[in-house]
Design a protein around this motif. Structure first.
Motif, PDB file in Angstrom:
ATOM      1  N   GLY A   3      43.116  37.873  43.134  1.00 34.28           N
ATOM      2  CA  GLY A   3      41.941  37.574  42.317  1.00 34.28           C
ATOM      3  C   GLY A   3      41.513  38.763  41.490  1.00 34.28           C
ATOM      4  N   THR A   4      40.588  39.540  42.024  1.00 32.29           N
ATOM      5  CA  THR A   4      40.050  40.687  41.287  1.00 32.29           C
ATOM      6  C   THR A   4      40.925  41.929  41.420  1.00 32.29           C
ATOM      7  N   ILE A   5      41.964  41.858  42.248  1.00 31.85           N
ATOM      8  CA  ILE A   5      42.846  43.016  42.460  1.00 31.85           C
ATOM      9  C   ILE A   5      44.298  42.594  42.227  1.00 31.85           C
ATOM     10  N   SER A   6      45.006  43.356  41.383  1.00 36.48           N
ATOM     11  CA  SER A   6      46.430  43.131  41.138  1.00 36.48           C
ATOM     12  C   SER A   6      47.160  44.451  41.337  1.00 36.48           C
ATOM     13  N   GLN A   7      48.257  44.397  42.107  1.00 34.07           N
ATOM     14  CA  GLN A   7      49.000  45.621  42.420  1.00 34.07           C
ATOM     15  C   GLN A   7      50.481  45.433  42.111  1.00 34.07           C
ATOM     16  N   LEU A   8      51.080  46.476  41.544  1.00 31.58           N
ATOM     17  CA  LEU A   8      52.503  46.488  41.239  1.00 31.58           C
ATOM     18  C   LEU A   8      53.179  47.536  42.102  1.00 31.58           C
ATOM     19  N   ILE A   9      54.138  47.100  42.918  1.00 31.39           N
ATOM     20  CA  ILE A   9      54.963  48.010  43.716  1.00 31.39           C
ATOM     21  C   ILE A   9      56.312  48.144  43.001  1.00 31.39           C
ATOM     22  N   LYS A  10      56.762  49.391  42.776  1.00 30.82           N
ATOM     23  CA  LYS A  10      57.924  49.610  41.920  1.00 30.82           C
ATOM     24  C   LYS A  10      59.228  49.887  42.678  1.00 30.82           C
ATOM     25  N   LEU A  35      41.702  46.933  39.385  1.00 25.81           N
ATOM     26  CA  LEU A  35      40.574  46.254  40.017  1.00 25.81           C
ATOM     27  C   LEU A  35      39.608  45.834  38.918  1.00 25.81           C
ATOM     28  N   GLN A  36      39.196  44.567  38.947  1.00 25.06           N
ATOM     29  CA  GLN A  36      38.349  44.055  37.878  1.00 25.06           C
ATOM     30  C   GLN A  36      37.063  43.453  38.446  1.00 25.06           C
ATOM     31  N   THR A  37      35.950  43.838  37.830  1.00 25.82           N
ATOM     32  CA  THR A  37      34.664  43.221  38.132  1.00 25.82           C
ATOM     33  C   THR A  37      34.081  42.714  36.823  1.00 25.82           C
ATOM     34  N   SER A  38      32.896  42.143  36.897  1.00 26.62           N
ATOM     35  CA  SER A  38      32.258  41.644  35.673  1.00 26.62           C
ATOM     36  C   SER A  38      31.811  42.777  34.767  1.00 26.62           C
ATOM     37  N   HIS A  39      31.737  43.993  35.318  1.00 23.11           N
ATOM     38  CA  HIS A  39      31.228  45.129  34.542  1.00 23.11           C
ATOM     39  C   HIS A  39      32.319  46.115  34.126  1.00 23.11           C
ATOM     40  N   GLU A  40      33.446  46.170  34.844  1.00 22.60           N
ATOM     41  CA  GLU A  40      34.434  47.195  34.545  1.00 22.60           C
ATOM     42  C   GLU A  40      35.821  46.784  35.033  1.00 22.60           C
ATOM     43  N   SER A  41      36.829  47.494  34.506  1.00 26.80           N
ATOM     44  CA  SER A  41      38.221  47.315  34.923  1.00 26.80           C
ATOM     45  C   SER A  41      38.781  48.707  35.197  1.00 26.80           C
ATOM     46  N   ILE A  42      39.199  48.941  36.452  1.00 29.16           N
ATOM     47  CA  ILE A  42      39.655  50.268  36.870  1.00 29.16           C
ATOM     48  C   ILE A  42      41.144  50.204  37.210  1.00 29.16           C
ATOM     49  N   ALA A  43      41.914  51.128  36.616  1.00 25.29           N
ATOM     50  CA  ALA A  43      43.353  51.210  36.876  1.00 25.29           C
ATOM     51  C   ALA A  43      43.668  52.548  37.533  1.00 25.29           C
ATOM     52  N   GLU A  44      44.574  52.520  38.516  1.00 27.20           N
ATOM     53  CA  GLU A  44      45.029  53.735  39.189  1.00 27.20           C
ATOM     54  C   GLU A  44      46.526  53.633  39.443  1.00 27.20           C
ATOM     55  N   THR A  45      47.180  54.777  39.602  1.00 31.13           N
ATOM     56  CA  THR A  45      48.621  54.796  39.851  1.00 31.13           C
ATOM     57  C   THR A  45      48.973  55.966  40.750  1.00 31.13           C
ATOM     58  N   SER A  46      50.077  55.834  41.473  1.00 33.70           N
ATOM     59  CA  SER A  46      50.562  56.932  42.304  1.00 33.70           C
ATOM     60  C   SER A  46      51.318  57.946  41.465  1.00 33.70           C
ATOM     61  N   THR A 101      32.134  53.750  47.936  1.00 38.85           N
ATOM     62  CA  THR A 101      30.909  53.206  47.345  1.00 38.85           C
ATOM     63  C   THR A 101      31.056  52.921  45.851  1.00 38.85           C
ATOM     64  N   SER A 102      32.270  53.098  45.324  1.00 40.09           N
ATOM     65  CA  SER A 102      32.531  52.802  43.913  1.00 40.09           C
ATOM     66  C   SER A 102      33.880  52.119  43.787  1.00 40.09           C
ATOM     67  N   VAL A 103      34.056  51.394  42.690  1.00 36.84           N
ATOM     68  CA  VAL A 103      35.331  50.702  42.432  1.00 36.84           C
ATOM     69  C   VAL A 103      36.445  51.743  42.266  1.00 36.84           C
ATOM     70  N   LYS A 104      36.128  52.865  41.641  1.00 35.04           N
ATOM     71  CA  LYS A 104      37.113  53.920  41.415  1.00 35.04           C
ATOM     72  C   LYS A 104      37.635  54.476  42.737  1.00 35.04           C
ATOM     73  N   LEU A 152      37.639  53.056  45.654  1.00 34.75           N
ATOM     74  CA  LEU A 152      38.405  52.019  46.354  1.00 34.75           C
ATOM     75  C   LEU A 152      39.812  51.905  45.769  1.00 34.75           C
ATOM     76  N   ALA A 153      39.920  51.967  44.437  1.00 32.94           N
ATOM     77  CA  ALA A 153      41.235  51.898  43.783  1.00 32.94           C
ATOM     78  C   ALA A 153      42.119  53.067  44.216  1.00 32.94           C
ATOM     79  N   LYS A 154      41.543  54.268  44.267  1.00 30.11           N
ATOM     80  CA  LYS A 154      42.307  55.447  44.688  1.00 30.11           C
ATOM     81  C   LYS A 154      42.794  55.297  46.129  1.00 30.11           C
ATOM     82  N   LEU A 155      41.949  54.740  46.982  1.00 26.95           N
ATOM     83  CA  LEU A 155      42.315  54.569  48.393  1.00 26.95           C
ATOM     84  C   LEU A 155      43.457  53.567  48.545  1.00 26.95           C
ATOM     85  N   ILE A 156      43.411  52.465  47.791  1.00 29.14           N
ATOM     86  CA  ILE A 156      44.495  51.476  47.853  1.00 29.14           C
ATOM     87  C   ILE A 156      45.824  52.097  47.423  1.00 29.14           C
ATOM     88  N   VAL A 157      45.794  52.828  46.311  1.00 24.70           N
ATOM     89  CA  VAL A 157      47.018  53.454  45.784  1.00 24.70           C
ATOM     90  C   VAL A 157      47.568  54.480  46.776  1.00 24.70           C
TER      91      VAL A 157
END
Length: 368
Positions: free
Chosen positions: A233-240, A189-200, A165-168, A170-175
């Protein structure tokens, strides 16, 4: 015991300046070339927690030096901070590809230098403390993959994404889903209101964050060696750390693309839900203000009618009316007073319907 900082710079003035700033709080080792720095590290006499490395040096430059250092497992966790006279994105990408975790532009500012060194030391400490835990977590993840298969990770993401129910979250689940494939990854993850970054990993180094933000406008799927960039678009992911097995690599690309497709749709739903909550809150406030103002107005109107009745009763005798005429006039005023109150009561019914609609919207939003 003080932490050890290795400073590598062919410029004697810059070398002495950085050394003087840091030697008050740290054990500083100086080196004037990349070759000398590698020799010192391989000798076993120096085990730095942070390395400050000049990008442009004669002979072996900073990028080559950084690559060689990072290839040694003993120094893989050591943060390397590049110092360069250039501030271009190309220069920063070269530093990131070489293995650096941060970047400074000459002339180095003392406050910035100390801040970045402290940040790198904190990262080093956190990394050391988390090594055992990370190893256990990775082994657990790999076991889960073996038992359940790759597709179960995708299915798990699809199911769990509806609980986000939050961008945060969702970001954790993707990672965590990508980590379930055994992949080290970072995401924005970027929206008009916030930019959330997460990492493994333990954190996203400043340079990695900047590079990832810059590459978000690149093509949809871009592979560079063992690295993979996915842009939706609103989601960018880097696989290392893509696997060397090309067949498995292809499967993982497909799985990751499917996850991000679903994540993009869920992000839109979360964004819409949040915007609806804002609109709903504003609507509730407006309804409340409207009802308060209406109550005040009704009370004022009632008071006006009461004042009118009192004034009529007090002054009717002055108009030379018969008793019967007075009664007719008073009843007429009372009649229209009651009609006015009836209209207000009908308005109250409309207010209740409007409040009921707002409550239904609130229930829909909370259940989304």
């Amino acid at each position: 015991m003080n932490n050890t900082i290795l400073i590598v710079d062919d410029n004697p003035t810059d070398l002495k300046l950085s050394s003087a700033l840091l030697s008050k709080n740290f054990n500083v080792i100086e080196s004037s070339s990349g070759e000398e720095a590698i020799s010192v590290l391989l000798s076993g006499d120096c085990a730095p927690q942070v390395i400050i490395l000049d990008a442009s040096m004669p002979g072996m430059n900073g990028y080559e030096t950084c690559q060689i250092i990072k290839q040694n497992p003993d120094f893989a966790a050591v943060d390397i901070i590049f110092v360069s006279g250039h501030d271009s994105i190309e220069e920063k990408i070269k530093g990131y590809d070489a293995g650096a975790s941060d970047f400074m532009v000459k002339p180095v500012q003392p406050i910035e230098l100390i801040k970045k060194v402290n940040s790198a030391l904190q990262h080093y400490t956190q990394f050391q403390n988390a090594c055992t835990e990370s190893k256990i977590a990775m082994e657990t993840a790999m076991t889960a993959i073996t038992d359940a298969g790759e597709l179960s990770t995708v299915i798990h993401f699809m199911r769990e994404s509806f609980q986000c129910t939050s961008v945060k979250s969702l970001a954790k689940l993707i990672v965590s889903s990508a980590a379930g494939f055994g992949l080290e990854n970072s995401i924005i993850l970027q929206t008009s209101h916030e930019s959330i970054a997460e990492t493994s990993g333990n954190r996203i180094p400043p340079l990695e964050y900047e590079v990832l933000s810059t590459l978000k406008n690149a093509k949809r799927i871009q592979q560079m060696g063992r690295r993979l960039i996915l842009n939706f678009g609103t989601i960018s992911q880097l696989i290392k750390n893509l696997p060397d097995d090309e067949e498995k690599c292809g499967r993982l690309r497909d799985h990751l693309a499917l996850i991000l497709e679903a994540a993009t749709s869920r992000l839109k739903a979360i964004t819409l839900m949040n915007e609806m909550k804002i609109v709903l809150d504003c609507t509730k406030v407006s309804i409340s203000h409207y009802q308060e103002n209406k109550t005040i107005q009704r009370e004022a109107n009632v008071q006006v009618m009461d004042d009118l009745m009192i004034e009529l009763n007090d002054n009717l005798f002055q108009y030379g009316l018969t008793e019967e005429q007075e009664n007719v006039l008073l009843k007429m005023v009372e009649k229209y007073n009651l009609k006015t109150l009836s209209l207000y009561e009908q308005g109250d019914s409309g207010d209740q319907e409007l409040q009921a609609i707002a409550n239904k919207i609130a229930q829909s939003v909370s259940g989304a």
